[in-house]
Design a protein around this motif. Structure first.
Motif, PDB file in Angstrom:
ATOM      1  N   VAL A 194      52.075  -7.228  71.473  1.00 33.40           N
ATOM      2  CA  VAL A 194      51.726  -8.618  71.752  1.00 33.40           C
ATOM      3  C   VAL A 194      52.474  -9.036  73.022  1.00 33.40           C
ATOM      4  O   VAL A 194      53.642  -8.684  73.212  1.00 33.40           O
ATOM      5  CB  VAL A 194      52.048  -9.550  70.550  1.00 33.40           C
ATOM      6  CG1 VAL A 194      53.535  -9.570  70.233  1.00 33.40           C
ATOM      7  CG2 VAL A 194      51.568 -10.976  70.828  1.00 33.40           C
ATOM      8  N   HIS A 195      51.773  -9.751  73.887  1.00 33.85           N
ATOM      9  CA  HIS A 195      52.402 -10.221  75.119  1.00 33.85           C
ATOM     10  C   HIS A 195      53.159 -11.510  74.796  1.00 33.85           C
ATOM     11  O   HIS A 195      52.721 -12.617  75.142  1.00 33.85           O
ATOM     12  CB  HIS A 195      51.350 -10.433  76.211  1.00 33.85           C
ATOM     13  CG  HIS A 195      51.964 -10.647  77.560  1.00 33.85           C
ATOM     14  ND1 HIS A 195      51.214 -10.931  78.681  1.00 33.85           N
ATOM     15  CD2 HIS A 195      53.259 -10.602  77.980  1.00 33.85           C
ATOM     16  CE1 HIS A 195      52.043 -11.078  79.720  1.00 33.85           C
ATOM     17  NE2 HIS A 195      53.275 -10.877  79.313  1.00 33.85           N
ATOM     18  N   ALA A 196      54.289 -11.339  74.151  1.00 34.82           N
ATOM     19  CA  ALA A 196      55.020 -12.458  73.550  1.00 34.82           C
ATOM     20  C   ALA A 196      55.472 -13.492  74.574  1.00 34.82           C
ATOM     21  O   ALA A 196      55.454 -14.691  74.316  1.00 34.82           O
ATOM     22  CB  ALA A 196      56.229 -11.927  72.783  1.00 34.82           C
TER      23      ALA A 196
ATOM     24  N   SER B 184      50.161  -3.004  81.171  1.00 33.12           N
ATOM     25  CA  SER B 184      49.068  -3.787  81.734  1.00 33.12           C
ATOM     26  C   SER B 184      48.469  -4.657  80.653  1.00 33.12           C
ATOM     27  O   SER B 184      47.631  -4.212  79.878  1.00 33.12           O
ATOM     28  CB  SER B 184      48.004  -2.851  82.297  1.00 33.12           C
ATOM     29  OG  SER B 184      48.028  -2.907  83.675  1.00 33.12           O
ATOM     30  N   CYS B 185      48.890  -5.923  80.611  1.00 30.85           N
ATOM     31  CA  CYS B 185      48.286  -6.834  79.640  1.00 30.85           C
ATOM     32  C   CYS B 185      46.820  -7.041  80.040  1.00 30.85           C
ATOM     33  O   CYS B 185      46.549  -7.292  81.206  1.00 30.85           O
ATOM     34  CB  CYS B 185      49.043  -8.160  79.637  1.00 30.85           C
ATOM     35  SG  CYS B 185      48.192  -9.431  78.704  1.00 30.85           S
ATOM     36  N   PRO B 186      45.883  -6.939  79.103  1.00 27.37           N
ATOM     37  CA  PRO B 186      44.463  -7.105  79.445  1.00 27.37           C
ATOM     38  C   PRO B 186      44.180  -8.475  80.057  1.00 27.37           C
ATOM     39  O   PRO B 186      43.201  -8.647  80.786  1.00 27.37           O
ATOM     40  CB  PRO B 186      43.738  -6.960  78.113  1.00 27.37           C
ATOM     41  CG  PRO B 186      44.700  -6.350  77.178  1.00 27.37           C
ATOM     42  CD  PRO B 186      46.082  -6.653  77.687  1.00 27.37           C
ATOM     43  N   ASN B 187      45.023  -9.464  79.773  1.00 29.04           N
ATOM     44  CA  ASN B 187      44.787 -10.811  80.313  1.00 29.04           C
ATOM     45  C   ASN B 187      45.611 -11.114  81.548  1.00 29.04           C
ATOM     46  O   ASN B 187      45.159 -11.833  82.429  1.00 29.04           O
ATOM     47  CB  ASN B 187      45.121 -11.857  79.253  1.00 29.04           C
ATOM     48  CG  ASN B 187      44.389 -11.595  77.964  1.00 29.04           C
ATOM     49  OD1 ASN B 187      43.160 -11.504  77.955  1.00 29.04           O
ATOM     50  ND2 ASN B 187      45.126 -11.425  76.894  1.00 29.04           N
ATOM     51  N   CYS B 188      46.823 -10.600  81.605  1.00 29.55           N
ATOM     52  CA  CYS B 188      47.758 -11.024  82.652  1.00 29.55           C
ATOM     53  C   CYS B 188      48.035  -9.944  83.699  1.00 29.55           C
ATOM     54  O   CYS B 188      48.704 -10.230  84.696  1.00 29.55           O
ATOM     55  CB  CYS B 188      49.080 -11.461  82.039  1.00 29.55           C
ATOM     56  SG  CYS B 188      48.887 -12.552  80.637  1.00 29.55           S
ATOM     57  N   GLY B 189      47.617  -8.722  83.430  1.00 29.50           N
ATOM     58  CA  GLY B 189      47.904  -7.658  84.379  1.00 29.50           C
ATOM     59  C   GLY B 189      49.268  -7.041  84.138  1.00 29.50           C
ATOM     60  O   GLY B 189      49.874  -7.253  83.094  1.00 29.50           O
TER      61      GLY B 189
ATOM     62  N   GLY C 154      54.057 -14.053  77.474  1.00 30.43           N
ATOM     63  CA  GLY C 154      52.978 -14.325  78.425  1.00 30.43           C
ATOM     64  C   GLY C 154      51.842 -15.039  77.729  1.00 30.43           C
ATOM     65  O   GLY C 154      52.035 -16.129  77.194  1.00 30.43           O
ATOM     66  N   CYS C 155      50.679 -14.379  77.668  1.00 24.72           N
ATOM     67  CA  CYS C 155      49.499 -15.015  77.077  1.00 24.72           C
ATOM     68  C   CYS C 155      49.564 -15.065  75.553  1.00 24.72           C
ATOM     69  O   CYS C 155      48.741 -15.695  74.912  1.00 24.72           O
ATOM     70  CB  CYS C 155      48.233 -14.271  77.513  1.00 24.72           C
ATOM     71  SG  CYS C 155      48.221 -12.567  76.937  1.00 24.72           S
ATOM     72  N   ARG C 156      50.528 -14.340  74.967  1.00 23.50           N
ATOM     73  CA  ARG C 156      50.748 -14.309  73.518  1.00 23.50           C
ATOM     74  C   ARG C 156      49.573 -13.739  72.739  1.00 23.50           C
ATOM     75  O   ARG C 156      49.376 -14.033  71.569  1.00 23.50           O
ATOM     76  CB  ARG C 156      51.132 -15.700  73.002  1.00 23.50           C
ATOM     77  CG  ARG C 156      52.298 -16.249  73.796  1.00 23.50           C
ATOM     78  CD  ARG C 156      52.886 -17.477  73.242  1.00 23.50           C
ATOM     79  NE  ARG C 156      53.258 -17.310  71.844  1.00 23.50           N
ATOM     80  CZ  ARG C 156      53.909 -18.224  71.158  1.00 23.50           C
ATOM     81  NH1 ARG C 156      54.258 -19.336  71.738  1.00 23.50           N
ATOM     82  NH2 ARG C 156      54.204 -18.028  69.895  1.00 23.50           N
TER      83      ARG C 156
END
Ligand SMILES: Cc1cc2nc3c(=O)[nH]c(=O)nc-3n(C[C@H](O)[C@H](O)[C@H](O)COP(=O)(O)OP(=O)(O)OC[C@H]3O[C@@H](n4cnc5c(N)ncnc54)[C@H](O)[C@@H]3O)c2cc1C
Ligand SMILES: [Zn+2]
Lengths: 119, 406
Positions: free
Chosen positions: A58-60, A5-10, A62-64
């Motif tokens: 790191v959400h490489a 679960s990315c804090p920004n993208c879900g 996605g939002c990075r």
């Protein structure tokens, strides 16, 4: 495959993320004061917990953005996701890196002399 | 070419004794490294009042899970020395242990897919030759001659631009290796104690004097840790840290096939490695899971990527079936080299950090670690691999240099 679960993208597929190792390893406060032993601790020694482990990802793809996560290294269950600069939720604390300092090798044991301690 | 028959087992392998109250030395971990260490302690140093403690069944850890590739084409002098010594021991061990384990010197090829790979590979061939390690550079045509099922077309995503080749490298039957060591250990009087987990250590000041186990307390003068992926768990019990991170690494096999794959092919760049087992299965491995883990399984996406690479390089595998996958826990260091030597605890020694490549090191790890335990000093071959190197900065950085990417 894990679902993070990315804090920004879900919720996103594990393959979108890149691993950053143990979380909460702070850059030394006074780098010029460190002994060789302390530099070794900072550079090469990380926790290798069997159980709850706080780590960075790191959400490489996605939002990075980087974030922290507490994951069980045996069941791979994700217990918490929280932002950079935040602490793990109560009860899910991972050992702070600086806490467990190990002793240098005793020179007689190592068969060679240890690097000087008090640089 | 026909599939090899597995060798017959000797009539007797080993006893299953109960632990004694005390030993001169205790080895923690009954994988290949623990067994080889005990063997050389007994054979070379006359220490026979010793025990190997294994939490599960003998050699059921990484020893039973690895893809059995044996080679010594490492870049740096220190690594070339220890792995080449190991390879020389592999060449004589079946006779010495009086137990055939099908060490098959069918050669190992490390493919190059980019100009960078080519240059790195040629450099490694040169370094190997200077160190007396057999190594050759092959162009794509020569690659094809040695392994006809490889796709060397240049219109694929990762074209084969050549390969390094070590003819003396190969594979061995890993279970039989463990059983061969175990049988000789037993013959020399070593107690092999299975289902005996070490749960703590007894210390007198900073000196270890015993181990706590699920089968009672055992006094001992010396402890050697050979627990691979669990070394840092044991170190923590003993009160020190290791610069080790444990990662899952998986492998898989296909169903049995007629002999089609005459050598061992590794590709660092696309990350797949393939050999054909003696019975006929295609044995394949890839990279580690990126994260720390103690679950003996690996991520599915790693298999997916490895399969994509395998099918492109070996189109003939397109219709093969995956029969089984499994994982082990490998102990990696920052410089991708092992740690063999003293620890901050007196009389306690550690052999770990062999990561994804320690099967090939089994004989040399055992020989040098036994020397260190028996004499309290490093062997010339393991001296550079001390824990101290992380403090002095004398790292042996084999990352990317050792012909694997992990
Ligand atoms: C999928 C895979 C593929 C690999 N491929 C290759 C390859 O092709 N070539 C190569 O050279 N290497 C390879 N390796 C690496 C190699 O398997 C290891 O480096 C090597 O086996 C490690 O030494 P070992 O055999 O003693 O470890 P292990 O066999 O894991 O032995 C350690 C033992 O310690 C025991 N133990 C742990 N904790 C305790 C405790 N508290 N008390 C008692 N016992 C304990 C474990 O049960 C285990 O049996 C591979 C590994 C894996 C997982
Ligand atoms: Zn995101």
């Amino acid at each position: 495959m894990l679902l993070f679960s990315c804090p920004n993208c879900g919720p996103r597929n594990e393959t979108e993320f890149h691993y950053g190792g143990q979380a909460h390893v702070a850059y030394p406060e006074s780098p010029d004061q460190l002994s060789n032993r302390e530099w070794a601790e900072y550079l090469f020694y990380r926790e290798n917990t069997k159980g709850l482990f706080a780590e960075r990802w790191v959400h490489a793809a996605g939002c990075r953005k980087w974030f922290n996560m507490v994951r069980d290294t045996v069941s791979y269950e994700i217990q918490a996701v929280y932002g950079m600069g935040e602490q793990a939720p109560e009860g899910l604390t991972a050992p702070p890196a600086a806490q467990a300092k190990s002793q240098p090798l005793a020179p007689a044991e190592a068969g060679t002399t240890t690097a000087s301690e008090g640089v | 070419m026909s599939a090899d028959h597995l060798p017959e087992h000797p009539e007797f392998l080993w006893r299953n004794p109960d632990p004694k109250k005390s030993y001169d030395a205790v080895i923690v971990g009954g994988g290949g490294h623990g067994l080889a260490t005990a063997y050389f302690l007994a054979k070379n140093h006359g220490m026979t009042n010793i025990a190997i403690l294994e939490k599960g069944w003998l050699a059921g850890g990484n020893m039973a899970r690895n893809t059995t590739i044996i080679r010594s084409n490492y870049l740096w002098d220190e690594s070339a020395a220890i792995y080449e010594h190991s390879l020389k021991l592999w060449e004589i061990l079946p006779e010495e242990l009086e137990y055939d384990f099908l060490f098959s010197q069918r050669g190992v090829m490390n493919l190059a897919h980019t100009l960078g790979d080519v240059r790195e590979s040629m450099r490694r061939v040169g370094a190997n030759q200077l160190n007396g390690v057999d190594a050759e550079w092959l162009d794509p045509k020569q690659v094809k001659e040695l392994c006809p099922i490889l796709n060397i077309n240049d219109n694929i995503r990762y074209p084969v631009m050549g390969a390094t080749y070590q003819p003396r490298a190969g594979i061995a039957k890993h279970d039989h290796v463990a059983w061969a060591f175990a049988r000789k250990c037993d013959e020399l009087g070593v107690d092999i104690i299975q289902n005996c987990e070490v749960t703590g250590f007894i210390k007198d000041g900073n000196k270890v004097t015993g181990v706590k186990t699920t089968r009672g307390t055992i006094n001992t003068e010396k402890v050697g840790l050979c627990a691979a992926g669990h070394s840092s768990v044991l170190a923590e019990m003993a009160g020190f840290r290791l610069p080790i991170q444990s990662h899952p690494l998986q492998a898989l096999v296909s169903e049995l096939h007629e002999p089609v794959h005459p050598t061992v092919v590794m590709s660092n760049h696309v990350h797949v490695y393939v050999s054909q087992a003696h019975k006929g299965e295609l044995v394949m491995g890839a990279g580690v899971d990126s994260y720390n883990g103690y679950g003996q399984r690996g991520s599915f996406h790693v298999i997916e990527e490895q399969m994509a690479a395998a099918v492109e390089l070996f189109p003939i595998f397109g219709r093969a079936h995956v029969l089984r996958t499994w994982g082990g826990i490998v102990d990696t260091t920052m410089d991708a080299s092992p740690i063999v030597g003293a620890t901050p605890v007196e009389n306690m020694f550690v052999n770990c950090g062999w990561g994804t490549g320690g099967f090939k090191g089994t004989p040399a790890a055992g020989l040098t670690f036994a020397h260190t335990i028996a004499t309290g000093t490093p062997h010339t071959l393991n001296k550079p691999f001390s824990l101290e190197r992380f403090e002095t900065g004398a790292l042996i950085d084999e990352h990317g240099a050792a012909a694997v990417a992990h």
